[in-house]
Design a protein around this motif. Structure first.
Motif, PDB file in Angstrom:
ATOM      1  N   LYS A  59       7.163 -48.511  23.793  1.00 34.20           N
ATOM      2  CA  LYS A  59       8.343 -48.132  23.022  1.00 34.20           C
ATOM      3  C   LYS A  59       8.323 -48.804  21.652  1.00 34.20           C
ATOM      4  CE  LYS A  59      11.883 -45.504  22.879  1.00 34.20           C
ATOM      5  NZ  LYS A  59      11.745 -44.058  23.098  1.00 34.20           N
ATOM      6  N   ARG A  60       7.901 -50.082  21.608  1.00 35.27           N
ATOM      7  CA  ARG A  60       7.804 -50.783  20.323  1.00 35.27           C
ATOM      8  C   ARG A  60       6.762 -50.109  19.420  1.00 35.27           C
ATOM      9  NH1 ARG A  60       8.130 -55.306  23.909  1.00 35.27           N
ATOM     10  NH2 ARG A  60      10.143 -56.375  23.715  1.00 35.27           N
ATOM     11  N   LYS A  61       5.599 -49.785  20.017  1.00 34.91           N
ATOM     12  CA  LYS A  61       4.565 -49.104  19.242  1.00 34.91           C
ATOM     13  C   LYS A  61       5.035 -47.722  18.805  1.00 34.91           C
ATOM     14  CE  LYS A  61       0.688 -51.483  21.454  1.00 34.91           C
ATOM     15  NZ  LYS A  61      -0.495 -51.358  22.342  1.00 34.91           N
ATOM     16  N   GLY A  62       5.819 -47.082  19.676  1.00 34.92           N
ATOM     17  CA  GLY A  62       6.354 -45.769  19.332  1.00 34.92           C
ATOM     18  C   GLY A  62       7.294 -45.832  18.140  1.00 34.92           C
ATOM     19  N   MET A  63       8.069 -46.931  18.085  1.00 34.88           N
ATOM     20  CA  MET A  63       8.983 -47.091  16.941  1.00 34.88           C
ATOM     21  C   MET A  63       8.202 -47.311  15.648  1.00 34.88           C
ATOM     22  SD  MET A  63      12.058 -49.328  18.663  1.00 34.88           S
ATOM     23  CE  MET A  63      13.017 -49.340  17.148  1.00 34.88           C
ATOM     24  N   VAL A  64       7.059 -48.016  15.751  1.00 31.19           N
ATOM     25  CA  VAL A  64       6.205 -48.182  14.566  1.00 31.19           C
ATOM     26  C   VAL A  64       5.642 -46.829  14.142  1.00 31.19           C
ATOM     27  CG1 VAL A  64       4.059 -49.210  13.719  1.00 31.19           C
ATOM     28  CG2 VAL A  64       5.614 -50.568  15.142  1.00 31.19           C
ATOM     29  N   ARG A  65       5.182 -46.047  15.153  1.00 31.69           N
ATOM     30  CA  ARG A  65       4.673 -44.701  14.827  1.00 31.69           C
ATOM     31  C   ARG A  65       5.774 -43.819  14.257  1.00 31.69           C
ATOM     32  NH1 ARG A  65       1.859 -45.523  19.687  1.00 31.69           N
ATOM     33  NH2 ARG A  65       3.440 -44.362  20.860  1.00 31.69           N
ATOM     34  N   LEU A  66       6.989 -43.991  14.780  1.00 33.70           N
ATOM     35  CA  LEU A  66       8.119 -43.223  14.254  1.00 33.70           C
ATOM     36  C   LEU A  66       8.334 -43.559  12.782  1.00 33.70           C
ATOM     37  CD1 LEU A  66      10.610 -41.385  14.625  1.00 33.70           C
ATOM     38  CD2 LEU A  66      11.855 -43.403  15.427  1.00 33.70           C
ATOM     39  N   ASN A  67       8.262 -44.857  12.469  1.00 35.08           N
ATOM     40  CA  ASN A  67       8.435 -45.281  11.073  1.00 35.08           C
ATOM     41  C   ASN A  67       7.308 -44.736  10.200  1.00 35.08           C
ATOM     42  OD1 ASN A  67       9.866 -47.125   9.088  1.00 35.08           O
ATOM     43  ND2 ASN A  67       7.804 -47.971   9.005  1.00 35.08           N
ATOM     44  N   ASN A  68       6.076 -44.795  10.729  1.00 32.11           N
ATOM     45  CA  ASN A  68       4.934 -44.272   9.972  1.00 32.11           C
ATOM     46  C   ASN A  68       5.043 -42.760   9.776  1.00 32.11           C
ATOM     47  OD1 ASN A  68       3.834 -46.818   9.845  1.00 32.11           O
ATOM     48  ND2 ASN A  68       2.516 -46.532  11.634  1.00 32.11           N
ATOM     49  N   SER A  69       5.507 -42.072  10.834  1.00 30.44           N
ATOM     50  CA  SER A  69       5.638 -40.621  10.721  1.00 30.44           C
ATOM     51  C   SER A  69       6.690 -40.244   9.692  1.00 30.44           C
ATOM     52  CB  SER A  69       5.983 -40.016  12.086  1.00 30.44           C
ATOM     53  OG  SER A  69       7.275 -40.394  12.503  1.00 30.44           O
ATOM     54  N   LYS A  70       7.705 -41.096   9.596  1.00 30.78           N
ATOM     55  CA  LYS A  70       8.721 -40.857   8.569  1.00 30.78           C
ATOM     56  C   LYS A  70       8.096 -40.936   7.175  1.00 30.78           C
ATOM     57  CE  LYS A  70      12.134 -43.462   6.080  1.00 30.78           C
ATOM     58  NZ  LYS A  70      12.636 -44.830   5.861  1.00 30.78           N
ATOM     59  N   ASP A  71       7.271 -41.978   6.966  1.00 31.70           N
ATOM     60  CA  ASP A  71       6.629 -42.150   5.656  1.00 31.70           C
ATOM     61  C   ASP A  71       5.698 -40.980   5.343  1.00 31.70           C
ATOM     62  OD1 ASP A  71       7.947 -44.546   5.431  1.00 31.70           O
ATOM     63  OD2 ASP A  71       6.257 -45.743   6.167  1.00 31.70           O
ATOM     64  N   ILE A  72       4.944 -40.541   6.365  1.00 30.87           N
ATOM     65  CA  ILE A  72       4.011 -39.423   6.165  1.00 30.87           C
ATOM     66  C   ILE A  72       4.759 -38.143   5.833  1.00 30.87           C
ATOM     67  CG2 ILE A  72       2.333 -37.943   7.338  1.00 30.87           C
ATOM     68  CD1 ILE A  72       1.486 -40.446   8.932  1.00 30.87           C
ATOM     69  N   ALA A  73       5.848 -37.895   6.603  1.00 32.78           N
ATOM     70  CA  ALA A  73       6.630 -36.682   6.362  1.00 32.78           C
ATOM     71  C   ALA A  73       7.229 -36.689   4.959  1.00 32.78           C
ATOM     72  CB  ALA A  73       7.731 -36.567   7.415  1.00 32.78           C
TER      73      ALA A  73
END
Length: 552
Positions: free
Chosen positions: A140-154
């Motif tokens: 879940k912690r790694k998922g939140m990092v990916r969520l943040n990264n996906s936000k930046d990419i989007a």
């Protein structure tokens, strides 16, 4: 509850307004003691059997065993009822267990608790539950990092596209950026809330794990016994709650999908939320199931014949049983593997690449693994579609018995058992001597119990993964063709020549005959039981019949 301060003081001295550093802790009195009070404690007759441990063990570690009766809170748990599989106080004994035959003091019932099936089940479930919740929190912690990264990419995609459209799309850009931020805020809060719940659950399970580890290492057998019995209900609730929590979790990310038409005025894309399930392997153990298995262990095991039928006149060797009691019948006279109901209705015929002998079910992957002796191969079958699947897996020799051990396959050959991957890579060769290995069953400690019917008389044996062969009973068996180890401390042993099915108890090392020729056995080849152990299926060589027995 033990103090967690660096220096624990003697409880008796403290009650006398003295501060004396403690050196020991009595888990029965729940009190710390200095050297002088320890000497007095040991001289008291009623305290002679108390469990005393080093005080440093208690420091900072949970050591909580509930001794109070749930039904009568003012009474202490003193007895264990084997008939009801329950701890009880003297009031319970008088009201609910007056007619019970097996009421034992907890100290007596707790003997050997660390080697019991329930202890192993509780230990395994605590470990699995702890591992799973830690993995969930980490993902879940790694998922939140990916969520943040996906936000930046989007957002970067949006910026790139808006740079091409210049001023004409500035308003749409702002709208999309705002939507992303809003969606991210909501999703981030949702993920944070989820993580908080997971961490809360993690703390609770960690506490249980620490209690279990501490009491297991430092508690008396009585305390361990009382603890695992008192924690069953809570552990079951934790497992159920975790299962609900796990099923609700998704891996979330944000992506931007641009429009094909840059000339669109109102919008040039939309924001998409992707959710995928977290890949965490966890199968909750039902504590009630452990109680039922314990109860089954105490009951005499008897079977009565229900129905008998034939599979197109074929000689059936191995039998595989699904959860819904479909029978996969290995045909030793042809290449057709038959699928039938437990009442004898034919459901399907699967064309294999040769005649079959052994079968093992792997329903987590909807598979059954079948040995084909004449072509020295193993072949997989889909138990849902009831068709062949995958390529032939070659064995170094003629293969008969088969079992699954962890994620590998064990196949029996002439005097050997091969441990191989599901792609055919040989991992280990175990030399068991004798003749062909007709059946293999995996025990709780990864011992492989095996049968060699061509040896007229021999003691039943097992082999460890280190190659050590051991006889687990001194009694000779006549043409042992099938062996099956169950979860409640028994092994079923099928004798070909004398047509007997015997039951070996690992608890008292006894062997008793439960089915004979009088029950319809006639040179039996193979057998299997249903998943709930309520039905037993045996194939006969001479009559080419399948016998279905019901547990009495």
């Amino acid at each position: 509850m033990a103090s967690k301060s660096p220096d624990m003081f003697c409880g008796t001295c403290s009650r006398r307004s003295k501060s004396t550093k403690a050196i020991k802790y009595c888990t029965d009195c729940e009190d710390a003691m200095c050297l002088e009070c320890l000497d007095v404690h040991g001289s008291i007759k009623s305290c002679a059997s108390h469990h005393v441990i080093d005080v440093n063990v208690i420091d900072g570690n949970p050591f909580i065993v509930n001794k109070s009766c749930d039904v009568h809170p003012d009474m202490v748990l003193e007895l264990f009822c084997s008939d009801h599989d329950a701890l009880c106080c003297r009031s319970c004994m008088a009201s609910d267990h007056r007619s019970c035959d097996k009421l034992l003091p907890i100290e007596v019932a707790a003997k050997g608790v660390k080697s019991s099936t329930m202890f192993e089940d509780i230990n395994t479930d605590v470990r699995f539950l702890k591992t799973a919740v830690n993995e969930l929190a980490d993902k879940k912690r790694k998922g939140m990092v990916r969520l943040n990264n996906s936000k930046d990419i989007a957002q970067q995609k949006v910026k790139t596209l808006t740079g091409q459209l210049q001023k004409r799309i500035q308003e749409m850009k702002a709208a999309l950026m705002s939507e992303i931020d809003k969606m991210y805020t909501n999703l981030s809060k949702e993920s944070s809330d989820d993580l908080e719940k997971i961490c809360d659950r993690q703390k609770e399970i960690q506490n249980i794990s620490e209690q279990f580890e501490s009491i297991t290492k430092h508690g008396s057998e009585s305390q361990i016994f009382m603890f695992i019995n008192s924690i069953k209900k809570e552990l079951n609730c934790q497992a159920n709650d975790f299962q609900v929590l796990l099923s609700s979790q998704k891996d979330i990310s944000i992506s931007f999908k641009e429009s094909d038409l840059l000339s669109v005025v109102k919008s040039f894309g939309f924001i998409e939320v992707k959710k995928s399930s977290l890949d965490i392997k966890y199968q909750p153990f039902n504590v009630q199931q452990a109680q039922n298995l314990q109860q089954q262990r105490k009951m005499p095991i008897q079977f009565k014949l229900d129905v008998k039928f034939q599979a197109a006149g074929a000689i059936i060797a191995g039998i595989g049983v699904t959860k819904d009691n479909r029978l996969f019948l290995c045909n030793y006279t042809g290449s057709d593997l038959y699928v039938m109901s437990d009442k004898g209705q034919q459901l399907a015929t699967i064309q294999m690449d040769g005649y079959q002998w052994g079968i093992v079910m792997e329903e987590d992957t909807n598979s059954a693994w079948v040995t084909l002796p004449d072509i020295q191969s193993v072949q997989a079958v889909d138990v849902v579609t009831m068709k062949k699947k995958g390529q032939l897996i070659k064995s170094p020799g003629r293969c008969l018995g088969i079992a699954l051990i962890d994620d590998q396959i064990a196949v029996g050959s002439y005097g050997k058992i091969y441990i191989m991957s599901k792609t055919g890579e040989i991992k280990k060769t175990l030399d068991v001597g004798g003749s062909e290995v007709h059946s293999i069953s995996v025990g709780q400690t990864h011992q492989l119990y095996y049968a060699q019917a061509n040896i007229e008389k021999s003691t039943p044996k097992s082999v460890g993964l280190d190659g050590t062969v051991t006889s687990f009973s001194a009694e000779n068996l006549n043409g042992l063709i099938g062996v099956e180890h169950d979860r409640i401390g028994n092994a079923y042993l099928l004798e070909y020549h004398v047509a007997n099915l015997k039951l070996f108890s690992f608890e008292d090392k006894s062997i008793k005959t439960i089915l004979t020729k009088k029950d319809g056995l006639n040179y039996p080849y193979g057998f299997a039981s249903s998943k709930d152990s309520s039905k037993l299926f045996i194939s006969n060589y001479c009559t080419k019949e399948i016998l279905t027995f019901l547990r009495a």
